[in-house]
Design a protein around this motif. Structure first.
Motif, mmCIF file in Angstrom:
data_model
loop_
_atom_site.group_PDB
_atom_site.id
_atom_site.type_symbol
_atom_site.label_atom_id
_atom_site.label_comp_id
_atom_site.label_asym_id
_atom_site.label_seq_id
_atom_site.Cartn_x
_atom_site.Cartn_y
_atom_site.Cartn_z
ATOM 1 N N GLY A 163 -3.861 -1.360 -1.778
ATOM 2 C CA GLY A 163 -4.883 -1.261 -0.748
ATOM 3 C C GLY A 163 -5.229 0.161 -0.351
ATOM 4 N N ASP A 164 -4.285 1.087 -0.526
ATOM 5 C CA ASP A 164 -4.527 2.479 -0.147
ATOM 6 C C ASP A 164 -5.140 3.303 -1.271
ATOM 7 O OD1 ASP A 164 -2.415 2.620 -1.870
ATOM 8 O OD2 ASP A 164 -1.046 3.647 -0.496
ATOM 9 N N GLY A 165 -5.532 2.625 -2.365
ATOM 10 C CA GLY A 165 -6.159 3.317 -3.480
ATOM 11 C C GLY A 165 -5.201 3.781 -4.553
ATOM 12 N N THR A 166 -3.905 3.682 -4.304
ATOM 13 C CA THR A 166 -2.930 4.057 -5.320
ATOM 14 C C THR A 166 -2.770 2.934 -6.333
ATOM 15 O OG1 THR A 166 -1.092 3.222 -3.986
ATOM 16 C CG2 THR A 166 -1.703 5.551 -3.713
ATOM 17 N N VAL A 167 -2.078 3.240 -7.422
ATOM 18 C CA VAL A 167 -1.861 2.270 -8.495
ATOM 19 C C VAL A 167 -0.364 2.114 -8.721
ATOM 20 C CG1 VAL A 167 -2.263 1.740 -10.931
ATOM 21 C CG2 VAL A 167 -4.047 2.874 -9.593
ATOM 22 N N SER A 168 0.101 0.881 -8.821
ATOM 23 C CA SER A 168 1.506 0.606 -9.117
ATOM 24 C C SER A 168 1.640 0.144 -10.557
ATOM 25 C CB SER A 168 2.057 -0.473 -8.175
ATOM 26 O OG SER A 168 2.092 0.001 -6.840
ATOM 27 N N TRP A 169 2.656 0.658 -11.260
ATOM 28 C CA TRP A 169 2.914 0.306 -12.649
ATOM 29 C C TRP A 169 4.255 -0.412 -12.750
ATOM 30 C CZ3 TRP A 169 -0.292 1.474 -16.875
ATOM 31 C CH2 TRP A 169 -1.407 2.250 -16.566
ATOM 32 N N HIS A 170 4.362 -1.313 -13.720
ATOM 33 C CA HIS A 170 5.604 -2.060 -13.912
ATOM 34 C C HIS A 170 5.856 -2.243 -15.401
ATOM 35 C CE1 HIS A 170 8.073 -5.740 -14.408
ATOM 36 N NE2 HIS A 170 8.695 -5.267 -13.352
ATOM 37 N N GLN A 171 7.115 -2.066 -15.807
ATOM 38 C CA GLN A 171 7.531 -2.321 -17.177
ATOM 39 C C GLN A 171 8.825 -3.119 -17.156
ATOM 40 O OE1 GLN A 171 8.301 1.120 -19.659
ATOM 41 N NE2 GLN A 171 8.406 -0.107 -21.522
ATOM 42 N N PRO A 172 8.869 -4.269 -17.823
ATOM 43 C CA PRO A 172 10.113 -5.051 -17.849
ATOM 44 C C PRO A 172 11.175 -4.363 -18.692
ATOM 45 C CG PRO A 172 8.489 -6.008 -19.339
ATOM 46 C CD PRO A 172 7.790 -4.906 -18.603
ATOM 47 N N VAL A 173 12.420 -4.594 -18.350
ATOM 48 C CA VAL A 173 13.535 -4.080 -19.144
ATOM 49 C C VAL A 173 13.961 -5.185 -20.102
ATOM 50 C CG1 VAL A 173 15.879 -3.159 -19.107
ATOM 51 C CG2 VAL A 173 14.286 -2.571 -17.274
ATOM 52 N N ALA A 174 13.636 -5.001 -21.363
ATOM 53 C CA ALA A 174 13.913 -6.035 -22.367
ATOM 54 C C ALA A 174 14.332 -5.363 -23.669
ATOM 55 C CB ALA A 174 12.676 -6.917 -22.560
ATOM 56 N N ASP A 175 14.266 -6.121 -24.775
ATOM 57 C CA ASP A 175 14.740 -5.614 -26.063
ATOM 58 C C ASP A 175 13.967 -4.396 -26.559
ATOM 59 O OD1 ASP A 175 16.640 -7.576 -26.141
ATOM 60 O OD2 ASP A 175 15.507 -8.916 -27.464
ATOM 61 N N GLN A 176 12.767 -4.146 -26.034
ATOM 62 C CA GLN A 176 11.977 -3.013 -26.522
ATOM 63 C C GLN A 176 12.569 -1.668 -26.131
ATOM 64 O OE1 GLN A 176 11.132 -4.634 -23.805
ATOM 65 N NE2 GLN A 176 9.798 -3.496 -22.434
ATOM 66 N N PHE A 177 13.684 -1.671 -25.395
ATOM 67 C CA PHE A 177 14.374 -0.429 -25.086
ATOM 68 C C PHE A 177 15.496 -0.127 -26.085
ATOM 69 C CE2 PHE A 177 12.296 -0.921 -21.026
ATOM 70 C CZ PHE A 177 12.028 0.393 -20.660
ATOM 71 N N VAL A 178 15.672 -0.963 -27.081
ATOM 72 C CA VAL A 178 16.761 -0.802 -28.046
ATOM 73 C C VAL A 178 16.204 -0.225 -29.345
ATOM 74 C CG1 VAL A 178 18.586 -1.966 -29.323
ATOM 75 C CG2 VAL A 178 17.987 -2.742 -27.023
ATOM 76 N N ASP A 179 16.796 0.882 -29.818
ATOM 77 C CA ASP A 179 16.329 1.482 -31.066
ATOM 78 C C ASP A 179 17.102 0.898 -32.252
ATOM 79 O OD1 ASP A 179 18.772 2.783 -31.387
ATOM 80 O OD2 ASP A 179 17.909 4.795 -31.410
ATOM 81 N N PRO A 180 16.767 1.285 -33.496
ATOM 82 C CA PRO A 180 17.413 0.659 -34.659
ATOM 83 C C PRO A 180 18.931 0.784 -34.706
ATOM 84 C CG PRO A 180 15.414 1.771 -35.349
ATOM 85 C CD PRO A 180 15.633 2.145 -33.913
ATOM 86 N N SER A 181 19.506 1.791 -34.008
ATOM 87 C CA SER A 181 20.959 1.941 -34.015
ATOM 88 C C SER A 181 21.627 1.131 -32.913
ATOM 89 C CB SER A 181 21.331 3.416 -33.850
ATOM 90 O OG SER A 181 21.041 3.874 -32.543
ATOM 91 N N GLY A 182 20.836 0.449 -32.080
ATOM 92 C CA GLY A 182 21.387 -0.305 -30.967
ATOM 93 C C GLY A 182 21.496 0.498 -29.687
ATOM 94 N N ARG A 183 21.031 1.746 -29.716
ATOM 95 C CA ARG A 183 21.088 2.662 -28.584
ATOM 96 C C ARG A 183 19.960 2.383 -27.603
ATOM 97 N NH1 ARG A 183 18.174 7.661 -27.736
ATOM 98 N NH2 ARG A 183 16.916 6.920 -29.475
ATOM 99 N N PHE A 184 20.188 2.620 -26.289
ATOM 100 C CA PHE A 184 19.087 2.611 -25.327
ATOM 101 C C PHE A 184 18.188 3.793 -25.644
ATOM 102 C CE2 PHE A 184 17.038 4.250 -21.534
ATOM 103 C CZ PHE A 184 16.420 3.112 -21.033
ATOM 104 N N ALA A 185 16.922 3.544 -25.913
ATOM 105 C CA ALA A 185 16.002 4.582 -26.363
ATOM 106 C C ALA A 185 15.175 5.120 -25.206
ATOM 107 C CB ALA A 185 15.084 4.036 -27.453
ATOM 108 N N THR A 186 15.371 6.398 -24.895
ATOM 109 C CA THR A 186 14.553 7.039 -23.869
ATOM 110 C C THR A 186 13.073 6.942 -24.214
ATOM 111 O OG1 THR A 186 16.351 8.599 -23.489
ATOM 112 C CG2 THR A 186 14.212 9.174 -22.580
ATOM 113 N N GLY A 187 12.769 6.976 -25.515
ATOM 114 C CA GLY A 187 11.380 6.923 -25.950
ATOM 115 C C GLY A 187 10.639 5.683 -25.489
#
Length: 270
Positions: free
Chosen positions: A21-45
């Motif tokens: 309502g104040d003109g700002t924008v809120s963003w949301h990203q779920p925490v799911a398998d897309q945070f896992v890289d091929p080595s099984g590591r949590f990927a900052t990318g």
């Protein structure tokens, strides 16, 4: 309100936004398998598209009338992994200003309990005559279309290891398939996607016996990255010490010109 026609990497990674309502924008990203890289590591990318889109949007909505913006620099520092059981991440932004040529916004990535897990910065350059900015601004919020799978699967990515780096050191080539959903509004590879792949490739350069925790990602976008065919991101080690390492990841166009370059810093003892 008309339905959204946006089919880029944001909905593919589950990213959504809403107008406040104040003109700002809120963003949301779920925490799911897309945070896992091929080595099984949590990927900052996996945070890169969220940071590029969320902070870049703050620059974009403050641009001069009739202008477009493109990301020229992106920085992302991981402070902590999302806590166990976290359901989603958001962004808190702080627009720093416009020097008449570039706009800069910094921000924090927040866990669903308000804890900061990463810090980011996006610099955007103002350009004219690219697309109709007013038509794009009318694009309504899109629904989440989170693709199943790990980060490599969501980004249509294959990762190959080589031993042809400088001085016969390890090198990694990550190849992005030309999936249209990975494009930006101009039809080129989304800058956040390159950043995500650069982080995955850069971290993969270092030996598997190292407990790699990616700590920072610093990207410079030199020119557009065509998505007319597979995009190769090559990463090589600049420093591989006992406690930390630095890799450089580069992608080039068909003429051999650098399109984007990233520095990936990882911590973790062997």
């Amino acid at each position: 309100m008309r339905e959204s026609t946006h089919h880029g990497p944001e909905p593919r990674l589950g990213l959504t936004f809403s107008q406040n309502g104040d003109g700002t924008v809120s963003w949301h990203q779920p925490v799911a398998d897309q945070f896992v890289d091929p080595s099984g590591r949590f990927a900052t990318g996996a945070l890169a598209v969220l940071v590029d889109s969320g902070l870049g949007a703050e620059n974009h909505r403050r641009r001069p009338e009739g202008m477009w913006t493109v990301t020229t620099e992106l920085r992302l520092d991981l402070l902590a992994r999302p806590r166990e059981g976290s359901t989603g991440l958001g962004v808190r932004t702080d627009h720093l200003g416009d020097d008449g040529h570039c706009l800069t916004t910094r921000g924090d990535v927040l866990d669903d309990d308000g804890e900061v897990v990463a810090a980011g910065l996006v610099k955007s350059m103002e350009i004219a005559g690219v697309v109709d900015p007013d038509d794009y601004d009318d694009e309504p919020p899109w629904p989440s279309a989170l693709a199943p799978g790990t980060l490599a699967e969501v980004l249509c990515l294959t990762v190959d290891h080589h031993d042809d780096g400088p001085g016969d050191t390890r090198a990694v080539e990550a190849v992005i398939a030309p999936e249209p959903a990975l494009a930006n509004p101009l039809g080129n590879l989304h800058g956040g996607v390159f950043a995500a792949v650069a982080e995955v490739a850069g971290a993969a350069v270092f030996p598997h016996e190292r407990d790699v925790s990616s700590s920072s990602l610093d990207v410079r976008y030199v020119r557009q990255i065509p998505l007319v065919g597979p995009v190769t991101v090559r990463a090589e080690a600049l420093h591989d010490g006992r406690s930390w390492g630095i890799a450089q990841a580069v992608t080039r166009d068909a003429r051999g010109r650098v399109c984007a370059v990233a520095s990936v810093t990882v911590y973790g003892r062997r």
